[in-house]
Design a protein around this motif. Structure first.
Motif, short mmCIF file in Angstrom:
data_model
loop_
_atom_site.label_atom_id
_atom_site.label_comp_id
_atom_site.label_asym_id
_atom_site.label_seq_id
_atom_site.Cartn_x
_atom_site.Cartn_y
_atom_site.Cartn_z
N GLU A 94 0.82 -1.21 0.00
CA GLU A 94 0.00 0.00 0.00
C GLU A 94 0.86 1.26 0.00
O GLU A 94 0.44 2.30 -0.48
CB GLU A 94 -0.94 0.02 1.22
CG GLU A 94 -1.94 -1.11 1.25
CD GLU A 94 -1.36 -2.39 1.86
OE1 GLU A 94 -0.32 -2.33 2.53
OE2 GLU A 94 -1.95 -3.45 1.62
N SER A 95 2.06 1.17 0.55
CA SER A 95 2.92 2.34 0.64
C SER A 95 3.68 2.61 -0.66
O SER A 95 4.29 3.66 -0.82
CB SER A 95 3.91 2.18 1.79
OG SER A 95 4.74 1.05 1.55
N VAL A 96 3.63 1.68 -1.60
CA VAL A 96 4.33 1.85 -2.88
C VAL A 96 3.43 2.67 -3.80
O VAL A 96 2.26 2.33 -4.00
CB VAL A 96 4.63 0.47 -3.52
CG1 VAL A 96 5.29 0.65 -4.87
CG2 VAL A 96 5.49 -0.37 -2.60
N PRO A 97 3.93 3.74 -4.38
CA PRO A 97 3.08 4.56 -5.26
C PRO A 97 2.78 3.87 -6.58
O PRO A 97 3.57 3.07 -7.07
CB PRO A 97 3.92 5.82 -5.48
CG PRO A 97 5.32 5.41 -5.21
CD PRO A 97 5.27 4.29 -4.23
N ALA A 98 1.64 4.20 -7.12
CA ALA A 98 1.28 3.71 -8.45
C ALA A 98 2.00 4.55 -9.49
O ALA A 98 2.39 5.69 -9.22
CB ALA A 98 -0.23 3.81 -8.66
N VAL A 99 2.18 3.98 -10.67
CA VAL A 99 2.85 4.71 -11.74
C VAL A 99 2.04 4.57 -13.03
O VAL A 99 1.29 3.62 -13.21
CB VAL A 99 4.29 4.18 -11.99
CG1 VAL A 99 5.18 4.43 -10.79
CG2 VAL A 99 4.28 2.71 -12.35
#
Length: 190
Positions: A94-99
């Motif tokens: 959840e802490s990883v940003p989307a790209v």
């Protein structure tokens, strides 16, 4: 049977695809059509692809990545890859940003679903039980090939002397009774 996804024309219906997405508590904002010009194969994508590779293998398919390259701001998030493929299955994705293809998306542009979806449902779209359950236990997912070979090794002694249809029917009947007994509650067994 193991699906190697060599047949690019195999797919489920768009109606079934949309039902799978909405059963997961998501809404369809985009329905993308990806066509392969030389083979004429076409696939629809709505979070998951109608080729079912993401549902079966737990990784995005080539159709998704083709759309990701062509559609501006189409998000990709690591959660599209099932945790069994991570080196640390307990990682907080959840802490990883989307790209998107050209940039990182800000949190307002892409939000993860707030509901936890059972991993069993992701691999079994026919499961109609409630999907708002606790997360699955922290166990290692076993590859289908290992399951197949272990079951074959366990069953081999049972089929050693079988030569007639009646013997096959008796074995299947015994296995059916064994499965029925396994599903009974302790009070039903008494």
């Amino acid at each position: 049977m193991l699906n190697t996804f060599n047949n690019d024309k195999a797919h489920i219906s768009v109606k079934w695809l949309i039902q799978l997405v909405t059963k997961r508590g998501l809404s369809v904002r985009r329905l993308l059509l990806v066509k392969h010009e030389s083979t004429g194969a076409s696939h629809y994508i709505a979070y998951i692809c109608d080729c079912c590779m993401p549902s079966n293998l737990g990784i995005p398919c080539r159709h998704f990545f083709r759309a990701w390259i062509d559609v501006q701001n189409l998000p990709f998030h690591i959660s599209l890859i099932r945790p069994r493929w991570y080196q640390d299955p307990g990682a907080a994705v959840e802490s990883v940003p989307a790209v998107c293809r050209m940039r990182e998306l800000v949190p307002q542009e892409f939000r993860l679903p707030t509901r936890t979806i059972r991993s069993a449902f992701a691999s079994n779209p026919l499961d109609s039980t409630s999907h708002e359950t606790t997360p699955p236990p922290q166990t290692q997912t076993v590859p289908a090939r290992d399951v197949f070979h272990n079951v074959q090794a366990a069953i081999r002694p049972l089929i050693a002397g079988i030569q007639t249809r009646e013997q096959v029917a008796d074995l299947l009947d015994s296995l059916g009774k064994l499965q029925y007994v396994r599903h009974l509650s302790p009070t039903e067994l008494c």
